[in-house]
Motif scaffolding. Structure first.
Motif, PDB file in Angstrom:
ATOM      1  N   PHE A 161       0.836  -1.201   0.000  1.00  0.00           N
ATOM      2  CA  PHE A 161       0.000   0.000   0.000  1.00  0.00           C
ATOM      3  C   PHE A 161       0.872   1.253   0.000  1.00  0.00           C
ATOM      4  O   PHE A 161       1.974   1.255   0.558  1.00  0.00           O
ATOM      5  CB  PHE A 161      -0.874   0.053   1.267  1.00  0.00           C
ATOM      6  N   TYR A 200       0.086   5.301   1.156  1.00  0.00           N
ATOM      7  CA  TYR A 200      -0.841   6.272   1.710  1.00  0.00           C
ATOM      8  C   TYR A 200      -0.205   7.660   1.634  1.00  0.00           C
ATOM      9  O   TYR A 200       1.013   7.799   1.690  1.00  0.00           O
ATOM     10  CB  TYR A 200      -1.125   5.978   3.191  1.00  0.00           C
ATOM     11  N   LEU A 245      -5.622   6.526   1.255  1.00  0.00           N
ATOM     12  CA  LEU A 245      -5.055   5.469   0.432  1.00  0.00           C
ATOM     13  C   LEU A 245      -4.845   5.983  -0.990  1.00  0.00           C
ATOM     14  O   LEU A 245      -5.775   6.457  -1.637  1.00  0.00           O
ATOM     15  CB  LEU A 245      -5.993   4.262   0.416  1.00  0.00           C
ATOM     16  N   LYS A 287      -3.047   0.379  -3.975  1.00  0.00           N
ATOM     17  CA  LYS A 287      -2.690  -0.864  -3.300  1.00  0.00           C
ATOM     18  C   LYS A 287      -2.422  -1.933  -4.342  1.00  0.00           C
ATOM     19  O   LYS A 287      -3.011  -1.928  -5.429  1.00  0.00           O
ATOM     20  CB  LYS A 287      -3.819  -1.310  -2.368  1.00  0.00           C
ATOM     21  N   SER A 328       1.249  -5.675   4.391  1.00  0.00           N
ATOM     22  CA  SER A 328       0.587  -6.640   5.259  1.00  0.00           C
ATOM     23  C   SER A 328       0.701  -8.009   4.609  1.00  0.00           C
ATOM     24  O   SER A 328       0.885  -8.127   3.393  1.00  0.00           O
ATOM     25  CB  SER A 328      -0.886  -6.293   5.471  1.00  0.00           C
TER      26      SER A 328
END
Lengths: 113, 114
Positions: free
Chosen positions: A34, A36, A46, A49, A94
């Protein structure tokens, strides 16, 4: 566990010039990635992604990023910046099926006329 | 509104006082997160809610920190006996599905402990 390194803490750039913000990650599992953006006194928004599929991801405000698995990188680019792009940019990672984001330290982009 | 709403936007408190920070996620979002942003520490995960339950509280820095969520909606982060090192921006985020990374962040509450 995952970790993210943003290689540049500050990036000054002139208006209408291109910009690239570098992000490298480490992980023992497959990842989602991602970017941001945080404008002054605001929360994180955001930009884009990468979950799967095409390694070139296009986001809002003309930004794009390319996932490079062999180099474990996810660099963010914009071909021509505006004054309004002045902000702090965070790369995050993540694991799949993992809700926790690990953030980089951030890159402050300052666009000058 | 359409976004994640946090209140207050700024809070100044004296050391030792308790504070409550509120988060209204996007309507219908199942997952809710609290993060802390401070100088020198960057963005740190605090707690994750799935509906009203918090399966992961691993990021709460001490037992002075607690959080709850009611009605699958509003969440409150409470810090008891505040310390100067608690000064930071506390960010709330939500996502439509459980187990998904946070997609929508609020503007945060800037907490200053004097």
């Amino acid at each position: 566990a995952q970790s993210v390194t943003q290689l540049d803490s500050q990036v000054p750039v002139f208006e209408e010039a291109p910009v690239e913000l570098r992000c490298n990650y480490s992980s023992s599992v497959s990842v989602y990635l991602f970017w941001y953006v945080q404008y002054p006194n605001q929360g994180l928004q955001l930009l884009l992604k990468y979950l799967s599929g095409s390694t070139l991801v296009k986001g809002i405000n003309g930004f794009e990023a390319e996932f490079n698995k062999s180099q474990t990188s996810f660099h963010l680019r914009k071909p021509s910046v505006h004054i309004s792009d002045t902000a702090e940019y965070f790369c995050a990672v993540s694991g799949h099926d993992d809700y926790k984001l690990s953030f980089g330290a951030g890159t402050t982009v300052t666009v000058r006329a | 509104g359409a976004g994640v709403s946090q209140s207050p936007s700024n809070k100044v408190t004296e050391k030792g006082k308790d504070v409550e920070l509120r988060c209204d996620p996007i309507s219908g979002h199942t997952a809710l997160y609290w993060y802390r942003q401070s100088l020198g520490q960057g963005l740190e995960f605090l707690i994750y809610f799935q509906g009203n339950s918090a399966p992961d509280k691993s990021g709460l820095p001490s037992d002075r920190f607690s959080a709850e969520r009611t009605g699958g909606s509003v969440s409150t982060l409470t810090i008891q006996r505040t310390q100067q090192e608690d000064s930071a921006v506390y960010l709330c985020a939500s996502s439509p599905r459980q187990g998904e990374a946070p997609l929508h962040f609020g503007n945060g509450t800037r907490l200053t402990v004097t």
